[in-house]
Design a protein around this motif. Sequence first.
Motif, PDB file in Angstrom:
ATOM      1  N   SER A  61       0.859  -1.181   0.000  1.00 15.10           N
ATOM      2  CA  SER A  61       0.000   0.000   0.000  1.00 15.10           C
ATOM      3  C   SER A  61       0.894   1.229   0.000  1.00 15.10           C
ATOM      4  O   SER A  61       1.901   1.268   0.708  1.00 15.10           O
ATOM      5  CB  SER A  61      -0.929   0.021   1.219  1.00 15.10           C
ATOM      6  OG  SER A  61      -1.671   1.223   1.262  1.00 15.10           O
ATOM      7  N   GLN A  68      -0.732   4.551  -0.193  1.00 16.68           N
ATOM      8  CA  GLN A  68      -1.489   5.653   0.380  1.00 16.68           C
ATOM      9  C   GLN A  68      -2.820   5.134   0.899  1.00 16.68           C
ATOM     10  O   GLN A  68      -3.220   3.996   0.614  1.00 16.68           O
ATOM     11  CB  GLN A  68      -1.712   6.773  -0.642  1.00 16.68           C
ATOM     12  CG  GLN A  68      -2.638   6.418  -1.780  1.00 16.68           C
ATOM     13  CD  GLN A  68      -2.851   7.559  -2.746  1.00 16.68           C
ATOM     14  OE1 GLN A  68      -2.636   7.424  -3.941  1.00 16.68           O
ATOM     15  NE2 GLN A  68      -3.266   8.698  -2.259  1.00 16.68           N
ATOM     16  N   ASP A  69      -3.493   5.941   1.666  1.00 20.28           N
ATOM     17  CA  ASP A  69      -4.807   5.590   2.189  1.00 20.28           C
ATOM     18  C   ASP A  69      -5.747   5.337   1.011  1.00 20.28           C
ATOM     19  O   ASP A  69      -5.905   6.198   0.147  1.00 20.28           O
ATOM     20  CB  ASP A  69      -5.335   6.741   3.050  1.00 20.28           C
ATOM     21  CG  ASP A  69      -6.659   6.419   3.715  1.00 20.28           C
ATOM     22  OD1 ASP A  69      -7.349   5.478   3.279  1.00 20.28           O
ATOM     23  OD2 ASP A  69      -7.016   7.132   4.669  1.00 20.28           O
ATOM     24  N   LYS A 114      -8.807   5.538   0.728  1.00 15.75           N
ATOM     25  CA  LYS A 114      -9.862   6.547   0.620  1.00 15.75           C
ATOM     26  C   LYS A 114      -9.396   7.756  -0.189  1.00 15.75           C
ATOM     27  O   LYS A 114     -10.199   8.441  -0.815  1.00 15.75           O
ATOM     28  CB  LYS A 114     -10.303   6.993   2.014  1.00 15.75           C
ATOM     29  CG  LYS A 114     -10.980   5.892   2.820  1.00 15.75           C
ATOM     30  CD  LYS A 114     -11.345   6.387   4.209  1.00 15.75           C
ATOM     31  CE  LYS A 114     -11.981   5.276   5.039  1.00 15.75           C
ATOM     32  NZ  LYS A 114     -12.291   5.712   6.425  1.00 15.75           N
ATOM     33  N   ARG A 115      -8.090   8.011  -0.175  1.00 12.88           N
ATOM     34  CA  ARG A 115      -7.542   9.119  -0.954  1.00 12.88           C
ATOM     35  C   ARG A 115      -7.239   8.710  -2.384  1.00 12.88           C
ATOM     36  O   ARG A 115      -7.133   9.558  -3.269  1.00 12.88           O
ATOM     37  CB  ARG A 115      -6.269   9.642  -0.294  1.00 12.88           C
ATOM     38  CG  ARG A 115      -6.487  10.295   1.067  1.00 12.88           C
ATOM     39  CD  ARG A 115      -5.161  10.731   1.664  1.00 12.88           C
ATOM     40  NE  ARG A 115      -4.401  11.549   0.726  1.00 12.88           N
ATOM     41  CZ  ARG A 115      -3.079  11.533   0.601  1.00 12.88           C
ATOM     42  NH1 ARG A 115      -2.362  10.715   1.350  1.00 12.88           N
ATOM     43  NH2 ARG A 115      -2.468  12.309  -0.269  1.00 12.88           N
ATOM     44  N   PHE A 116      -7.086   7.388  -2.599  1.00 11.71           N
ATOM     45  CA  PHE A 116      -6.706   6.921  -3.930  1.00 11.71           C
ATOM     46  C   PHE A 116      -7.876   7.003  -4.905  1.00 11.71           C
ATOM     47  O   PHE A 116      -7.721   7.454  -6.047  1.00 11.71           O
ATOM     48  CB  PHE A 116      -6.189   5.485  -3.855  1.00 11.71           C
ATOM     49  CG  PHE A 116      -5.829   4.911  -5.201  1.00 11.71           C
ATOM     50  CD1 PHE A 116      -4.656   5.288  -5.822  1.00 11.71           C
ATOM     51  CD2 PHE A 116      -6.675   4.005  -5.837  1.00 11.71           C
ATOM     52  CE1 PHE A 116      -4.318   4.770  -7.065  1.00 11.71           C
ATOM     53  CE2 PHE A 116      -6.347   3.486  -7.075  1.00 11.71           C
ATOM     54  CZ  PHE A 116      -5.167   3.871  -7.689  1.00 11.71           C
ATOM     55  N   LYS A 168     -10.935   8.673  -6.146  1.00 14.63           N
ATOM     56  CA  LYS A 168     -11.609   9.951  -6.020  1.00 14.63           C
ATOM     57  C   LYS A 168     -12.060  10.418  -7.393  1.00 14.63           C
ATOM     58  O   LYS A 168     -11.629   9.922  -8.422  1.00 14.63           O
ATOM     59  CB  LYS A 168     -10.690  10.983  -5.367  1.00 14.63           C
ATOM     60  CG  LYS A 168      -9.352  11.166  -6.080  1.00 14.63           C
ATOM     61  CD  LYS A 168      -8.423  12.062  -5.307  1.00 14.63           C
ATOM     62  CE  LYS A 168      -7.064  12.176  -5.992  1.00 14.63           C
ATOM     63  NZ  LYS A 168      -6.124  13.025  -5.241  1.00 14.63           N
ATOM     64  N   SER A 182     -12.179  14.079 -12.062  1.00 13.96           N
ATOM     65  CA  SER A 182     -10.863  14.603 -12.388  1.00 13.96           C
ATOM     66  C   SER A 182     -10.851  15.161 -13.809  1.00 13.96           C
ATOM     67  O   SER A 182     -11.646  14.737 -14.645  1.00 13.96           O
ATOM     68  CB  SER A 182      -9.804  13.506 -12.228  1.00 13.96           C
ATOM     69  OG  SER A 182     -10.082  12.426 -13.088  1.00 13.96           O
ATOM     70  N   GLN A 220       2.316  15.602  -6.777  1.00  9.33           N
ATOM     71  CA  GLN A 220       1.582  14.408  -6.371  1.00  9.33           C
ATOM     72  C   GLN A 220       2.426  13.147  -6.570  1.00  9.33           C
ATOM     73  O   GLN A 220       2.410  12.227  -5.735  1.00  9.33           O
ATOM     74  CB  GLN A 220       0.286  14.290  -7.179  1.00  9.33           C
ATOM     75  CG  GLN A 220      -0.754  15.339  -6.832  1.00  9.33           C
ATOM     76  CD  GLN A 220      -1.989  15.232  -7.717  1.00  9.33           C
ATOM     77  OE1 GLN A 220      -2.162  14.268  -8.443  1.00  9.33           O
ATOM     78  NE2 GLN A 220      -2.846  16.247  -7.653  1.00  9.33           N
ATOM     79  N   TYR A 226       3.515  10.499  -3.730  1.00 16.34           N
ATOM     80  CA  TYR A 226       3.153   9.085  -3.829  1.00 16.34           C
ATOM     81  C   TYR A 226       4.386   8.206  -3.654  1.00 16.34           C
ATOM     82  O   TYR A 226       4.345   7.190  -2.937  1.00 16.34           O
ATOM     83  CB  TYR A 226       2.499   8.809  -5.184  1.00 16.34           C
ATOM     84  CG  TYR A 226       1.934   7.415  -5.295  1.00 16.34           C
ATOM     85  CD1 TYR A 226       0.679   7.116  -4.793  1.00 16.34           C
ATOM     86  CD2 TYR A 226       2.669   6.398  -5.887  1.00 16.34           C
ATOM     87  CE1 TYR A 226       0.156   5.837  -4.881  1.00 16.34           C
ATOM     88  CE2 TYR A 226       2.158   5.107  -5.982  1.00 16.34           C
ATOM     89  CZ  TYR A 226       0.908   4.840  -5.475  1.00 16.34           C
ATOM     90  OH  TYR A 226       0.395   3.565  -5.556  1.00 16.34           O
ATOM     91  N   ALA A 257     -12.042   0.423  -3.358  1.00 16.17           N
ATOM     92  CA  ALA A 257     -10.909   1.327  -3.171  1.00 16.17           C
ATOM     93  C   ALA A 257      -9.656   0.601  -2.693  1.00 16.17           C
ATOM     94  O   ALA A 257      -8.552   0.850  -3.190  1.00 16.17           O
ATOM     95  CB  ALA A 257     -11.284   2.435  -2.194  1.00 16.17           C
ATOM     96  N   GLU A 273      -6.273   0.490  -4.888  1.00  9.19           N
ATOM     97  CA  GLU A 273      -5.043   1.122  -4.391  1.00  9.19           C
ATOM     98  C   GLU A 273      -3.917   0.105  -4.299  1.00  9.19           C
ATOM     99  O   GLU A 273      -2.768   0.398  -4.655  1.00  9.19           O
ATOM    100  CB  GLU A 273      -5.299   1.752  -3.023  1.00  9.19           C
ATOM    101  CG  GLU A 273      -4.185   2.663  -2.529  1.00  9.19           C
ATOM    102  CD  GLU A 273      -3.016   1.925  -1.904  1.00  9.19           C
ATOM    103  OE1 GLU A 273      -1.858   2.402  -2.042  1.00  9.19           O
ATOM    104  OE2 GLU A 273      -3.251   0.864  -1.275  1.00  9.19           O
TER     105      GLU A 273
END
Length: 533
Positions: free
Chosen positions: A155, A157-158, A160-162, A164, A167, A184, A188, A370, A374
């Motif tokens: 993993s 990143q969280d 939940k942030r991945f 989204k 865009s 970014q 990462y 998610a 991720e």
Amino acid sequence: MRAAVLYPAAGALLLTALSAAPAGGVPNAAAGSGVALAAARAAQEGIAFGACPRAQDAPAGMQCGTVTVPLDYARPNGKQIELTVSRVRATHRDPHNSKRRVPRQGALVFNPGGPGASGLYFPMIGRLPEWKRIGAAYDLVGYDPRGVGRSAPLSCQDPKRFVKGPSPAPTHPSESYKRERVAQAKAYARGCAERTGGALRHYNSLNNARDLDVLRAALGEDRLTFMGASYGTYFGALYATLFPAHVRRMVFDAAVNPDPAQIWYRNNLAQSVAFESRWTDFRAWIAQHHDVYGLGDTPRKVLRSYERARAMLAAEPAGGKVGPGQLQGALLQAGYYDDYWPSRAEALSAYLKGDPEPLVALAAPAAGAATEAENAHAVYTAVECNDAPWPTDWKVWDRDNTRLARVAPFETWENVWANLPCAYWPAPRQRPLDVRTGSGELPPTLILAAERDAAAPYDGALEMHRRLSGSVLVTERDAGTHGIAGGPNACVNGHLEAYLLEGRLPVRRAACAPHPEPEPTDRAGKAAVRAKG
């Protein structure tokens, strides 16, 4: 899988040589002895197959177990990780003759690519008519490679942030947008190092190939029968180079270019060119069915419809979740598989006619997926960044892709953002292995390729064929589905069955006519009926 090969159309591009990077990895001798030790232990221990971790999702007869491999093959007695493995035993039933018992030929191990894709549910494929003869003779075996799913998952990143949205995904990004994406990418790469620590460097293609040999031993197989798709063909080719005497039969489906000079930066540049061609194929098909979708009767007019939808989504995202980036992602999937063409064309058509629901259903980020998404992206990034040197100067990426976007705008910049963390990667890089086998070193192998595959362009299959002595290439002409084994083309499947079941290959390269293009569908998903007059 974003690894690819440079099409001739991009040959005029002047691409800067990659910057030097430390070799990383481990000495071959140390790693080789580590593999031998780990394989000997695995052969003794075997795999204790039982209920799968999510038994409710597993078909009847599918079992799961684990095999232990070293994190670092140079230190085979050091930290160990477990790979989750799945299996459905050979049925022994001939689907064409119920009275005939089919003898078992061993285990067929499969990897679907990625990097980062799970093969755990591959054994379910034995239920399909196209696979029943193979499933009669082989135990069908899938697994989660290291880092994926339940196999020491990575993993960065969280989750939940991945996942989204919406865009923007500009085809010609501004300088300020580029600076934002560079920031970014740096964040990462840092996140991967912080969440994984020193283990990060050990998630790479060479170790995937070494793990495969340990899995072979754990299954009790003296020699490996393997099918790799997409990225799976690359580390399958590494396996063939490292362990040619351990190979029984190997199928390379949608082969990527294994040339060390292509791994992975130049392969990704080339893939962007190939996706532009496949995007044109898709638009030409939509134009042929203008009476169904109303998106334009020429590819250029369809492109204008797409651009109009992008502008509308930029102004007001569909369902508050789907912007231009999500639209591009949904249509990119049509570049992989032409059976997606009807649903994507219908969603775009409905959106422009005032109904956003089909597009939202196809393209909106799925919060429930998610964690899996991720994880897959983390493994993809770690493997590709660890495998080879990448340019470390943003100016190189910017110049090469600005040039490329002039002729291939559809996928170029999104491909950049997916891979840009590799410019700032904190772990040591390896030098790619020179995939190559000499005459008689490797049993004959089968390479399958669609001539217009965008994710693994055709030149990669040609290069794989040149490098693996004794291999035979079967081409599906004028088709572009990414992965053709066991699909709708009976000619391709005939070659696949002849090889896996009888060890028989064409004398030289063979070609199959393309499978039929999909039929357009109406809003209910049924074949569209045209008025006759």
